[in-house]
Write a protein that holds these residues in place. Structure first.
Motif, PDB file in Angstrom:
ATOM      1  N   GLU A 101       0.802  -1.224   0.000  1.00 59.06           N
ATOM      2  CA  GLU A 101       0.000   0.000   0.000  1.00 59.06           C
ATOM      3  C   GLU A 101       0.834   1.271   0.000  1.00 59.06           C
ATOM      4  O   GLU A 101       0.558   2.204  -0.742  1.00 59.06           O
ATOM      5  N   GLY A 102       1.849   1.320   0.835  1.00 58.45           N
ATOM      6  CA  GLY A 102       2.687   2.513   0.879  1.00 58.45           C
ATOM      7  C   GLY A 102       3.359   2.771  -0.459  1.00 58.45           C
ATOM      8  O   GLY A 102       3.449   3.916  -0.923  1.00 58.45           O
ATOM      9  N   MET A 103       3.835   1.710  -1.091  1.00 63.73           N
ATOM     10  CA  MET A 103       4.478   1.848  -2.386  1.00 63.73           C
ATOM     11  C   MET A 103       3.476   2.336  -3.434  1.00 63.73           C
ATOM     12  O   MET A 103       3.802   3.166  -4.279  1.00 63.73           O
ATOM     13  N   ALA A 104       2.243   1.844  -3.377  1.00 63.34           N
ATOM     14  CA  ALA A 104       1.214   2.265  -4.326  1.00 63.34           C
ATOM     15  C   ALA A 104       0.929   3.762  -4.184  1.00 63.34           C
ATOM     16  O   ALA A 104       0.835   4.487  -5.184  1.00 63.34           O
ATOM     17  N   HIS A 105       0.814   4.245  -2.955  1.00 65.83           N
ATOM     18  CA  HIS A 105       0.562   5.678  -2.737  1.00 65.83           C
ATOM     19  C   HIS A 105       1.744   6.515  -3.233  1.00 65.83           C
ATOM     20  O   HIS A 105       1.557   7.558  -3.870  1.00 65.83           O
ATOM     21  N   ASP A 106       2.949   6.072  -2.925  1.00 66.91           N
ATOM     22  CA  ASP A 106       4.154   6.774  -3.386  1.00 66.91           C
ATOM     23  C   ASP A 106       4.229   6.801  -4.909  1.00 66.91           C
ATOM     24  O   ASP A 106       4.567   7.815  -5.517  1.00 66.91           O
ATOM     25  N   LEU A 107       3.924   5.666  -5.518  1.00 69.05           N
ATOM     26  CA  LEU A 107       3.987   5.572  -6.972  1.00 69.05           C
ATOM     27  C   LEU A 107       2.969   6.514  -7.623  1.00 69.05           C
ATOM     28  O   LEU A 107       3.279   7.178  -8.614  1.00 69.05           O
ATOM     29  N   ALA A 108       1.769   6.589  -7.069  1.00 66.07           N
ATOM     30  CA  ALA A 108       0.754   7.493  -7.621  1.00 66.07           C
ATOM     31  C   ALA A 108       1.230   8.942  -7.560  1.00 66.07           C
ATOM     32  O   ALA A 108       1.105   9.692  -8.535  1.00 66.07           O
ATOM     33  N   ALA A 109       1.804   9.328  -6.439  1.00 65.88           N
ATOM     34  CA  ALA A 109       2.310  10.700  -6.307  1.00 65.88           C
ATOM     35  C   ALA A 109       3.422  10.960  -7.322  1.00 65.88           C
ATOM     36  O   ALA A 109       3.455  12.011  -7.975  1.00 65.88           O
ATOM     37  N   LEU A 110       4.316  10.007  -7.457  1.00 64.89           N
ATOM     38  CA  LEU A 110       5.427  10.143  -8.402  1.00 64.89           C
ATOM     39  C   LEU A 110       4.907  10.237  -9.837  1.00 64.89           C
ATOM     40  O   LEU A 110       5.324  11.108 -10.611  1.00 64.89           O
ATOM     41  N   ALA A 111       3.980   9.354 -10.197  1.00 61.46           N
ATOM     42  CA  ALA A 111       3.461   9.308 -11.570  1.00 61.46           C
ATOM     43  C   ALA A 111       2.690  10.571 -11.928  1.00 61.46           C
ATOM     44  O   ALA A 111       2.866  11.130 -13.012  1.00 61.46           O
ATOM     45  N   PHE A 112       1.833  11.042 -11.022  1.00 59.49           N
ATOM     46  CA  PHE A 112       1.044  12.236 -11.324  1.00 59.49           C
ATOM     47  C   PHE A 112       1.891  13.503 -11.248  1.00 59.49           C
ATOM     48  O   PHE A 112       1.524  14.522 -11.818  1.00 59.49           O
ATOM     49  N   GLY A 113       3.022  13.443 -10.569  1.00 62.56           N
ATOM     50  CA  GLY A 113       3.904  14.605 -10.508  1.00 62.56           C
ATOM     51  C   GLY A 113       4.756  14.789 -11.746  1.00 62.56           C
ATOM     52  O   GLY A 113       5.155  15.908 -12.074  1.00 62.56           O
ATOM     53  N   ARG A 114       5.037  13.708 -12.475  1.00 63.28           N
ATOM     54  CA  ARG A 114       5.930  13.807 -13.627  1.00 63.28           C
ATOM     55  C   ARG A 114       5.379  14.687 -14.748  1.00 63.28           C
ATOM     56  O   ARG A 114       6.111  15.538 -15.270  1.00 63.28           O
ATOM     57  N   PRO A 115       4.126  14.534 -15.181  1.00 55.32           N
ATOM     58  CA  PRO A 115       3.636  15.417 -16.246  1.00 55.32           C
ATOM     59  C   PRO A 115       3.730  16.900 -15.865  1.00 55.32           C
ATOM     60  O   PRO A 115       4.061  17.739 -16.706  1.00 55.32           O
ATOM     61  N   ASP A 116       3.464  17.215 -14.610  1.00 57.28           N
ATOM     62  CA  ASP A 116       3.586  18.610 -14.163  1.00 57.28           C
ATOM     63  C   ASP A 116       5.032  19.077 -14.236  1.00 57.28           C
ATOM     64  O   ASP A 116       5.313  20.194 -14.670  1.00 57.28           O
ATOM     65  N   ALA A 117       5.960  18.226 -13.808  1.00 58.11           N
ATOM     66  CA  ALA A 117       7.379  18.600 -13.813  1.00 58.11           C
ATOM     67  C   ALA A 117       7.867  18.890 -15.229  1.00 58.11           C
ATOM     68  O   ALA A 117       8.626  19.838 -15.452  1.00 58.11           O
ATOM     69  N   TYR A 118       7.427  18.109 -16.175  1.00 57.79           N
ATOM     70  CA  TYR A 118       7.884  18.277 -17.552  1.00 57.79           C
ATOM     71  C   TYR A 118       7.091  19.336 -18.321  1.00 57.79           C
ATOM     72  O   TYR A 118       7.477  19.712 -19.429  1.00 57.79           O
ATOM     73  N   ALA A 119       6.007  19.826 -17.762  1.00 59.59           N
ATOM     74  CA  ALA A 119       5.197  20.846 -18.435  1.00 59.59           C
ATOM     75  C   ALA A 119       5.634  22.268 -18.087  1.00 59.59           C
ATOM     76  O   ALA A 119       5.114  23.220 -18.649  1.00 59.59           O
ATOM     77  N   THR A 120       6.573  22.421 -17.177  1.00 65.11           N
ATOM     78  CA  THR A 120       6.991  23.758 -16.745  1.00 65.11           C
ATOM     79  C   THR A 120       7.977  24.373 -17.727  1.00 65.11           C
ATOM     80  O   THR A 120       8.507  23.706 -18.613  1.00 65.11           O
ATOM     81  N   ASP A 121       8.225  25.658 -17.540  1.00 61.61           N
ATOM     82  CA  ASP A 121       9.127  26.405 -18.415  1.00 61.61           C
ATOM     83  C   ASP A 121      10.588  26.292 -18.006  1.00 61.61           C
ATOM     84  O   ASP A 121      11.448  26.896 -18.628  1.00 61.61           O
ATOM     85  N   THR A 122      10.863  25.564 -16.952  1.00 60.42           N
ATOM     86  CA  THR A 122      12.226  25.437 -16.463  1.00 60.42           C
ATOM     87  C   THR A 122      12.551  23.979 -16.157  1.00 60.42           C
ATOM     88  O   THR A 122      11.670  23.239 -15.705  1.00 60.42           O
ATOM     89  N   PRO A 123      13.781  23.551 -16.385  1.00 60.71           N
ATOM     90  CA  PRO A 123      14.136  22.167 -16.081  1.00 60.71           C
ATOM     91  C   PRO A 123      14.333  21.899 -14.588  1.00 60.71           C
ATOM     92  O   PRO A 123      14.543  20.764 -14.193  1.00 60.71           O
ATOM     93  N   ALA A 124      14.234  22.922 -13.767  1.00 66.43           N
ATOM     94  CA  ALA A 124      14.441  22.729 -12.328  1.00 66.43           C
ATOM     95  C   ALA A 124      13.447  21.714 -11.752  1.00 66.43           C
ATOM     96  O   ALA A 124      13.807  20.918 -10.886  1.00 66.43           O
TER      97      ALA A 124
END
Length: 184
Positions: A101-124
């Protein structure tokens, strides 16, 4: 010639629709700045929680078509991560990840965070996502441990701590019964 990298798994339309509802909701909140807002997944008039505003990364709230889409997409994300980052055995996310369960919650956060990270105007933010990936890997190693990690990755999922978890549950329930009896 170098082989091309695998593309990030496409997000199912039902998930995209949920994210758009949430984004529109955020814009409404910005317009009503200074006004006390109900919980983000509640009807502003009645306070009733609306199912269509469920955050898809909140795995405990999913149901129906959205639930199926999220879990299937997360399986695709695991395949993508294992293909791109799973160079060592201990880096492989096991197929039984939903049972952790903990891994599933972590994975969801990681997966949903990636599109946001790559959609920004900066590589930071991309760098931050990679730090999040490393944190996920560290937590996964801690959660699986060496014995269970090898067994899970080999397709033999067992929870070594089952006895301990069951013992703790029994003690908690015993304490509750004792407290209830003394309250009567």
């Amino acid at each position: 010639m170098v082989a091309r990298l695998m593309p990030w798994p496409p997000m199912p339309d039902v998930i995209k629709q949920q994210l758009e509802l949430i984004r529109m909701e955020g814009e409404e909140d910005d317009e009503a700045e200074g006004v006390v807002q109900p919980p983000p997944d509640a009807d502003p008039e009645t306070g009733e929680v609306l199912e269509h505003r469920i955050r898809p990364w909140d795995l405990t709230r999913l149901h129906g078509e959205l639930e199926s889409a999220v879990w299937s997409w997360l399986d695709d994300v695991v395949l993508w991560l294992n293909n791109g980052y799973g160079w060592q055995e201990e880096q492989i996310i096991p197929a039984c990840w939903p049972l952790h369960e903990g891994m599933a919650h972590d994975l969801a956060a990681l997966a949903f965070g990636r599109p946001d990270a790559y959609a920004t105007d900066t590589p930071a933010f991309v760098g931050r996502w990679h730090s999040d990936w490393e944190d996920f890997q560290r937590r996964m190693q801690t959660a699986l441990g060496s014995t269970a990690g090898r067994e899970c990755r080999a397709g033999d999922h067992r929870r070594p701590s089952t006895y301990t978890v069951t013992s703790v549950l029994k003690e908690i329930n015993r304490g509750r019964r004792k407290a209830e009896a003394s309250a009567e």
